[in-house]
Design a protein around this motif. Structure first.
Motif, PDB file in Angstrom:
ATOM      1  N   ILE A 102       0.866  -1.195   0.000  1.00  0.00           N
ATOM      2  CA  ILE A 102       0.000   0.000   0.000  1.00  0.00           C
ATOM      3  C   ILE A 102       0.890   1.228   0.000  1.00  0.00           C
ATOM      4  CG2 ILE A 102      -1.783   1.256   1.241  1.00  0.00           C
ATOM      5  CD1 ILE A 102      -2.658  -1.385   2.472  1.00  0.00           C
ATOM      6  N   PRO A 103       0.678   2.191  -0.937  1.00  0.00           N
ATOM      7  CA  PRO A 103       1.474   3.426  -0.952  1.00  0.00           C
ATOM      8  C   PRO A 103       1.253   4.240   0.323  1.00  0.00           C
ATOM      9  CG  PRO A 103       0.295   3.159  -3.009  1.00  0.00           C
ATOM     10  CD  PRO A 103      -0.261   2.144  -2.064  1.00  0.00           C
ATOM     11  N   ASP A 108      -0.384  10.011   7.464  1.00  0.00           N
ATOM     12  CA  ASP A 108      -0.814   8.629   7.701  1.00  0.00           C
ATOM     13  C   ASP A 108      -2.176   8.332   7.077  1.00  0.00           C
ATOM     14  OD1 ASP A 108       1.480   8.100   9.150  1.00  0.00           O
ATOM     15  OD2 ASP A 108       0.586   8.764  11.044  1.00  0.00           O
ATOM     16  N   ILE A 109      -2.448   8.970   5.980  1.00  0.00           N
ATOM     17  CA  ILE A 109      -3.689   8.708   5.246  1.00  0.00           C
ATOM     18  C   ILE A 109      -3.475   7.497   4.354  1.00  0.00           C
ATOM     19  CG2 ILE A 109      -5.340   9.642   3.572  1.00  0.00           C
ATOM     20  CD1 ILE A 109      -4.637  12.421   4.568  1.00  0.00           C
ATOM     21  N   VAL A 110      -4.432   6.575   4.380  1.00  0.00           N
ATOM     22  CA  VAL A 110      -4.333   5.350   3.600  1.00  0.00           C
ATOM     23  C   VAL A 110      -5.407   5.367   2.518  1.00  0.00           C
ATOM     24  CG1 VAL A 110      -4.455   2.833   3.655  1.00  0.00           C
ATOM     25  CG2 VAL A 110      -3.421   4.075   5.570  1.00  0.00           C
ATOM     26  N   SER A 111      -4.975   5.137   1.266  1.00  0.00           N
ATOM     27  CA  SER A 111      -5.902   5.079   0.133  1.00  0.00           C
ATOM     28  C   SER A 111      -5.618   3.810  -0.641  1.00  0.00           C
ATOM     29  CB  SER A 111      -5.731   6.292  -0.769  1.00  0.00           C
ATOM     30  OG  SER A 111      -6.552   6.165  -1.919  1.00  0.00           O
ATOM     31  N   PRO A 133     -13.112   2.927  -7.660  1.00  0.00           N
ATOM     32  CA  PRO A 133     -13.068   3.976  -6.632  1.00  0.00           C
ATOM     33  C   PRO A 133     -12.016   3.671  -5.565  1.00  0.00           C
ATOM     34  CG  PRO A 133     -15.315   3.242  -7.043  1.00  0.00           C
ATOM     35  CD  PRO A 133     -14.416   2.264  -7.727  1.00  0.00           C
ATOM     36  N   ALA A 134     -11.732   4.695  -4.775  1.00  0.00           N
ATOM     37  CA  ALA A 134     -10.740   4.566  -3.699  1.00  0.00           C
ATOM     38  C   ALA A 134     -11.444   4.376  -2.354  1.00  0.00           C
ATOM     39  CB  ALA A 134      -9.843   5.789  -3.660  1.00  0.00           C
ATOM     40  N   TYR A 135     -10.781   3.578  -1.515  1.00  0.00           N
ATOM     41  CA  TYR A 135     -11.244   3.414  -0.132  1.00  0.00           C
ATOM     42  C   TYR A 135     -10.220   4.117   0.739  1.00  0.00           C
ATOM     43  CZ  TYR A 135     -12.410   1.296   4.342  1.00  0.00           C
ATOM     44  OH  TYR A 135     -12.749   1.111   5.668  1.00  0.00           O
ATOM     45  N   ALA A 159      -7.906  15.075  -1.034  1.00  0.00           N
ATOM     46  CA  ALA A 159      -8.505  15.037  -2.373  1.00  0.00           C
ATOM     47  C   ALA A 159      -7.787  14.034  -3.265  1.00  0.00           C
ATOM     48  CB  ALA A 159      -8.467  16.424  -2.997  1.00  0.00           C
ATOM     49  N   ASN A 160      -6.447  13.994  -3.153  1.00  0.00           N
ATOM     50  CA  ASN A 160      -5.691  13.022  -3.953  1.00  0.00           C
ATOM     51  C   ASN A 160      -5.980  11.594  -3.486  1.00  0.00           C
ATOM     52  OD1 ASN A 160      -4.477  14.927  -5.576  1.00  0.00           O
ATOM     53  ND2 ASN A 160      -2.682  15.160  -4.241  1.00  0.00           N
ATOM     54  N   ALA A 161      -6.183  11.423  -2.184  1.00  0.00           N
ATOM     55  CA  ALA A 161      -6.478  10.091  -1.663  1.00  0.00           C
ATOM     56  C   ALA A 161      -7.837   9.606  -2.133  1.00  0.00           C
ATOM     57  CB  ALA A 161      -6.411  10.093  -0.130  1.00  0.00           C
ATOM     58  N   ASN A 162      -8.777  10.518  -2.324  1.00  0.00           N
ATOM     59  CA  ASN A 162     -10.119  10.151  -2.776  1.00  0.00           C
ATOM     60  C   ASN A 162     -10.200   9.930  -4.282  1.00  0.00           C
ATOM     61  OD1 ASN A 162     -11.732  10.107  -0.344  1.00  0.00           O
ATOM     62  ND2 ASN A 162     -11.380  12.320  -0.220  1.00  0.00           N
TER      63      ASN A 162
END
Length: 643
Positions: A102-103, A108-111, A133-135, A159-162
């Motif tokens: 996982i990138p 510490d945001i996980v996408s 879609p992203a989780y 926004a990039n994570a979503n």
């Protein structure tokens, strides 16, 4: 109906706005789609290249410590076995973890991409790249914070994570142990979406600026372009208020507004001319009715008075002699009234185009010669000279000897030339007789008179000549046309008759009224010298019916000159030999000499039987209107200089 009520300027500005808005919107959408497609294609190419590398090295990835990253921080990698379950890796210490990379994102945001659950393949097809879609999982430090309290960087990272993911699913095989399964590798589309969003915002800002600037410039251009229409509108309002002299400002005629202005000015000129002509016609009609009433009232009053006088005196001695005298006065008045009514009837028929036959063969020389003999019989002491009309050049009156000579119609003594034409013999005889009778009536009996005839070629059509007014300018235009015809050696042939007297003449301000009906310089209308005041009006009407021109002009040294121009009905052709170059036009004097030397003689058109000559004495009461110092016309010989 609502659209028709909108002003033209508003319509044009709205059209400009709609076109610019549609154009910029279309371009923005096209750029967005093009950039988005291009970035996705690059992302897919990058993803496919990395996927193949992972597949080729699946055994190494399967042996790595699951607690560590699989080595590709920007990629999401997930290895599944043959049952499509997430593969479990075991490290040296015996710890187990899912074979998933996982990138790592800031804060510490996980996408992660939303993939089918473990043990299921869902609708995913192997060997294809798809969007999912992203989780997103936020840390507790950010989950409890409201969006308005986040920093710009935190908002950008979230926004990039979503952003959606592009994921490729491929089948992997480990040849060492014979295992196989499915490999999912994905890349976030956050950077691409951010780039597309930035380009879209930039295009929108530029598009808004273009629309605002275009509408502003378009409004100024439309306002400036429609200014002439505003001037036309104001001019039309002034004309509607009664000022017919207003004209639209001139503009280049190669433009639509300029062409419209020229057409409107031509139309306004014709309307103004027609209006003034109508006013003049109405005024002439009023004066004509008044003059006719005066002319008819005088003989009627005389008839009525002498009839009453006879009734009053018939019982007294000598009544028979007084009755004869009264009857004589009554007969004289009735004769005058009859002549007046006949002249009025002739004018009415000529105005309607009736009462004239233009198909007869006319010996014009015979008519002029008979009228000259009648004048000699009426005035035995008068010197009457005959000759030819030629185009010559003379110095203007009072000009120095070195002044420029002007062309004119000149008298050359000699016999009358033989001229024949097509027309109405009796009517043309009436024209010449009226003019000769006018000379007899209003000039001294011992004053000299010259009568001349000739043929000239002019570059003007009979229809144009017949519409020209009886003025000096018309005669000048005819002489100018004669000069042009001498230079081009082509044109229409015309017979010219001049009657020149040396009497009291007519003032210049009165000559324009000579041909008006019932015009007289004597306000009492006593008609002591006879005539009805309609002779010259009839002469003008007959001449115009023959497509000709008649003018009354001043004689040099005093007097009046009548000039009559009648078409012969033939057209002079250029000479057969056209090899010689055309000579340049010389001075007026050389042109006059050339015209005199080359003066064509109209051939007699067969044996002519002249109509009976009407003596000037018998038609004395039917001649033209008085030429006392009062009526008027134009100049004939010499005339004003030509430009």
């Amino acid at each position: 109906m609502l659209f028709e009520k909108v002003p033209l300027s508003t319509k044009l500005v709205v059209i400009i706005f709609v076109l610019l808005f549609t154009g910029t919107g279309t371009i923005t959408f096209a750029i967005r789609q093009m950039v988005s497609g291009y970035l996705i294609d690059r992302l897919d190419n990058q993803l496919q290249s990395q996927t193949q590398m992972v597949v080729n090295n699946i055994d190494k990835f399967s042996q790595q410590d699951p607690t560590n990253s699989l080595g590709m921080t920007n990629y999401f990698i997930q290895i599944r076995d043959s049952n499509n379950e997430i593969k479990i890796l075991r490290d040296a210490s015996g710890n187990m973890a899912a074979a998933t990379s996982i990138p790592k994102l800031k804060y510490d945001i996980v996408s992660t991409p939303l993939l089918p659950v473990s043990g299921s393949s869902g609708n995913v097809s192997l060997g294809t790249v798809f969007t999912t879609p992203a989780y997103v999982e936020l840390p507790d430090s950010l989950r409890s914070v409201s969006s308005d309290k986040l920093t710009n960087e935190q908002r950008e990272v979230i926004a990039n994570a979503n952003a959606s993911w592009r994921v490729a699913a491929l089948r992997w095989v480990d040849d060492t142990n014979g295992q196989y399964g499915v490999l999912y590798i994905g890349l976030s589309m956050g950077d691409q979406m951010s780039t597309v969003q930035t380009i879209t915002e930039y295009c929108l800002m530029v598009g808004v600026a273009i629309v605002v600037l275009g509408v502003s410039i378009g409004s100024l251009v439309v306002s400036h372009t429609l200014k002439p229409l505003k001037r036309i509108e104001k001019t039309a309002a002034k004309i509607a208020a009664g000022d017919l002299s207003q004209r639209v400002p001139a503009m280049p005629e190669n433009t639509e507004v300029g062409s419209l202005s020229a057409s409107l000015n031509a139309m306004l000129y014709r309307i103004e001319s027609s209006f003034h002509e109508q006013e003049a016609t109405t005024e002439k009609m009023k004066r004509f009715v008044s003059d006719a009433s005066h002319e008819l009232r005088t003989p009627l009053a005389a008839i009525h008075g002498y009839a009453e006088l006879y009734k009053m005196q018939r019982e007294y001695p000598g009544a028979l002699e007084r009755a004869d005298e009264a009857i004589g006065h009554i007969e004289k008045s009735s004769t005058r009234m009859t002549v007046l009514v006949e002249d009025l009837l002739s004018l009415a028929r000529l105005d309607e185009g009736r009462g004239i036959d233009l198909t007869q063969q006319v010996n014009l020389t015979s008519i002029v010669s008979d009228a000259t003999e009648d004048l000699h019989a009426l005035d035995p002491d008068r010197v009457i000279g005959t000759g030819r009309v030629t185009l010559s050049a003379v110095l203007p009156q009072g000009a120095p000897e070195n002044a420029r000579k002007v062309p004119c119609l000149a008298f050359t003594a000699g016999n009358l030339p033989d001229i024949h034409l097509t027309g109405d013999t009796s009517r043309l005889r009436q024209v010449i007789t009226n003019i000769i009778g006018n000379v007899h009536r209003y000039t001294p009996g011992d004053s000299a008179v010259q009568v001349a005839m000739g043929t000239l070629t002019a570059s003007i059509t009979p229809n144009t000549l017949g519409r020209m007014p009886s003025t000096d300018a018309s005669l000048s235009r005819f002489i100018e046309a004669v000069q042009v015809a001498q230079g081009t050696q082509t044109g229409h042939d015309y017979a010219v008759v001049q009657v020149v007297d040396h009497g009291p003449g007519v003032p210049a301000d009165k000559r324009s009224q000579v041909f008006e009906r019932f015009y007289t310089a004597d306000p009492s209308r006593a008609r002591e010298k006879g005539g009805t005041g309609l002779g010259l009006s009839i002469a003008q009407s007959v001449t115009k019916a023959h497509k000709g021109l008649i003018c009354a002009t001043e004689t040099p040294g005093g007097g009046l000159t009548f000039t009559i121009v009648l078409p012969l009905g033939t057209v002079s052709e250029p000479p057969a030999d056209r090899t010689q170059p055309m000579k340049t036009k010389k001075s007026g004097w050389s042109l006059g000499k050339k015209a005199a030397a080359q003066q064509p003689q109209a051939p007699a058109q067969g044996e002519m039987v002249p109509a009976p000559a009407a003596s000037a004495a018998s038609s004395a009461n039917r001649t033209a209107q008085p030429r006392q110092a009062g009526p008027g016309g134009d100049t004939s010989a010499p005339i004003t200089p030509l430009s």
